[in-house]
Design a protein around this motif. Structure first.
Motif, short mmCIF file in Angstrom:
data_model
loop_
_atom_site.label_atom_id
_atom_site.label_comp_id
_atom_site.label_asym_id
_atom_site.label_seq_id
_atom_site.Cartn_x
_atom_site.Cartn_y
_atom_site.Cartn_z
N GLU A 71 13.86 -41.78 7.69
CA GLU A 71 14.01 -40.52 7.78
C GLU A 71 14.02 -39.50 5.78
OE1 GLU A 71 17.62 -38.35 8.87
OE2 GLU A 71 17.16 -39.28 10.94
N ALA A 72 14.48 -40.14 5.73
CA ALA A 72 15.15 -39.88 3.81
C ALA A 72 13.46 -39.71 3.37
CB ALA A 72 16.00 -40.92 3.77
N ILE A 73 12.91 -41.06 3.50
CA ILE A 73 10.83 -40.72 2.86
C ILE A 73 10.36 -39.72 3.69
CG2 ILE A 73 11.83 -42.83 1.77
CD1 ILE A 73 9.67 -44.09 3.48
N GLY A 74 10.43 -39.00 4.85
CA GLY A 74 10.32 -38.52 5.25
C GLY A 74 9.00 -39.37 6.80
N LEU A 75 9.06 -40.49 7.22
CA LEU A 75 8.04 -41.15 7.79
C LEU A 75 8.41 -41.08 9.05
CD1 LEU A 75 6.19 -43.58 6.86
CD2 LEU A 75 8.09 -45.12 7.18
N VAL A 76 9.67 -40.57 9.09
CA VAL A 76 9.90 -39.87 10.51
C VAL A 76 10.79 -38.84 10.58
CG1 VAL A 76 10.02 -42.76 11.82
CG2 VAL A 76 11.99 -41.36 10.70
N THR A 77 10.75 -38.11 11.50
CA THR A 77 11.13 -36.34 11.54
C THR A 77 13.02 -37.45 11.43
OG1 THR A 77 11.23 -36.45 13.74
CG2 THR A 77 9.65 -35.50 12.77
N THR A 78 13.51 -35.76 10.13
CA THR A 78 14.77 -35.58 10.85
C THR A 78 15.42 -35.11 12.33
OG1 THR A 78 14.83 -34.93 8.14
CG2 THR A 78 16.96 -34.77 9.98
N ALA A 79 16.16 -36.67 12.24
CA ALA A 79 16.72 -36.71 14.09
C ALA A 79 17.74 -35.41 13.96
CB ALA A 79 17.33 -37.84 14.06
N PRO A 80 17.91 -34.65 14.93
CA PRO A 80 18.92 -33.86 14.55
C PRO A 80 20.18 -34.75 15.67
CG PRO A 80 17.76 -34.59 17.51
CD PRO A 80 17.28 -35.48 16.31
N ARG A 81 21.29 -34.10 15.57
CA ARG A 81 22.55 -34.32 15.36
C ARG A 81 23.45 -33.69 16.62
NH1 ARG A 81 24.29 -37.27 10.53
NH2 ARG A 81 22.56 -37.05 9.27
N THR A 82 24.74 -34.59 16.47
CA THR A 82 25.25 -33.66 17.90
C THR A 82 26.29 -32.68 17.20
OG1 THR A 82 27.23 -35.51 16.92
CG2 THR A 82 25.42 -35.64 18.83
N ASP A 83 27.43 -31.81 18.59
CA ASP A 83 28.12 -30.80 17.22
C ASP A 83 28.83 -32.30 16.79
OD1 ASP A 83 27.21 -28.69 18.31
OD2 ASP A 83 27.74 -29.19 20.30
N GLY A 84 29.06 -33.41 16.49
CA GLY A 84 30.04 -34.48 16.14
C GLY A 84 29.45 -34.04 14.91
N GLY A 85 27.89 -34.75 14.32
CA GLY A 85 27.23 -34.42 13.27
C GLY A 85 26.60 -36.34 13.56
N TYR A 86 26.49 -36.44 14.61
CA TYR A 86 25.59 -38.53 15.20
C TYR A 86 24.11 -38.22 15.25
CZ TYR A 86 30.33 -40.33 15.36
OH TYR A 86 31.66 -40.70 15.37
N ARG A 87 23.35 -38.59 14.44
CA ARG A 87 21.83 -37.98 14.93
C ARG A 87 21.90 -38.93 16.31
NH1 ARG A 87 22.50 -40.94 9.53
NH2 ARG A 87 20.55 -39.84 7.78
N ILE A 88 20.76 -38.46 17.08
CA ILE A 88 20.26 -38.36 18.65
C ILE A 88 18.69 -38.75 18.02
CG2 ILE A 88 21.93 -37.52 19.52
CD1 ILE A 88 20.06 -35.49 20.70
N TYR A 89 18.67 -39.72 18.67
CA TYR A 89 17.05 -40.39 18.94
C TYR A 89 16.45 -40.30 20.28
CZ TYR A 89 18.18 -41.51 14.18
OH TYR A 89 18.85 -41.30 12.47
N ASP A 90 14.86 -39.34 20.82
CA ASP A 90 14.42 -39.70 22.02
C ASP A 90 13.95 -40.69 21.72
OD1 ASP A 90 12.55 -38.93 20.76
OD2 ASP A 90 12.41 -36.35 21.61
#
Length: 166
Positions: A54-73
């Protein structure tokens, strides 16, 4: 819960209409969203490497929950599996980035994919040749080693640059 702000940002930066899964982003997120640990387990890519990709842009930045946790589909996990398989085959990060671009582009020319794979085969052949040369040298050094209690060692001498094996 995924906030609208995060989903909108993800929809703008997420997979294109040409992505492998053509399900709208919010539909996929509502179907099944997983945290980074679950994504790691399902994809075979460690959480640390997911964050790195994610940091190097190989995958898109994951959206986060209101609690700040990354979520993936499902699409994210599919992409991570693609990266994992590419790494298993020894592709460089540069080549994986190219392959991901080709994979996501439904209008790609297969010749481009083949060219990347053939280049990698050439690199592997070169590495195999280098490894075989190292093996021959080491085998030759072992053949000259008496393997007894003598202090002189042709292997150590060669490593120290004091002796060249014939």
């Amino acid at each position: 819960m995924l906030s609208c702000r995060h989903a909108t940002a993800r929809a703008r930066s997420g997979p294109s209409a040409d992505s492998p899964l053509d399900i709208p982003i919010m539909s996929r997120l509502m179907l099944r969203a997983v945290n980074i640990g679950q994504a790691a387990q399902e994809s075979g890519v460690s959480a640390k490497m997911i964050r790195h990709y994610e940091a190097i842009g190989l995958v898109t930045t994951a959206p986060r929950t209101d609690g700040g946790y990354r979520i993936y589909d499902a699409n994210d996990i599919h992409t991570l599996r693609f990266i994992r398989r590419s790494r298993d085959l020894g592709f460089s990060m540069k080549h994986i980035e190219q392959l991901l671009g080709l994979w996501r582009n439904r209008r790609r020319a297969i010749a481009d994919v083949r060219r990347v794979a053939e280049h990698h085969i050439s690199e592997l052949d070169q590495k195999i040749g280098e490894l075989q040369a190292m093996r021959r040298t080491l085998h030759q050094l072992v053949q000259h080693c008496h393997g007894d209690r003598r202090p002189d060692c042709p292997i150590l001498d060669d490593l120290a640059g004091d002796h060249q094996c014939p």
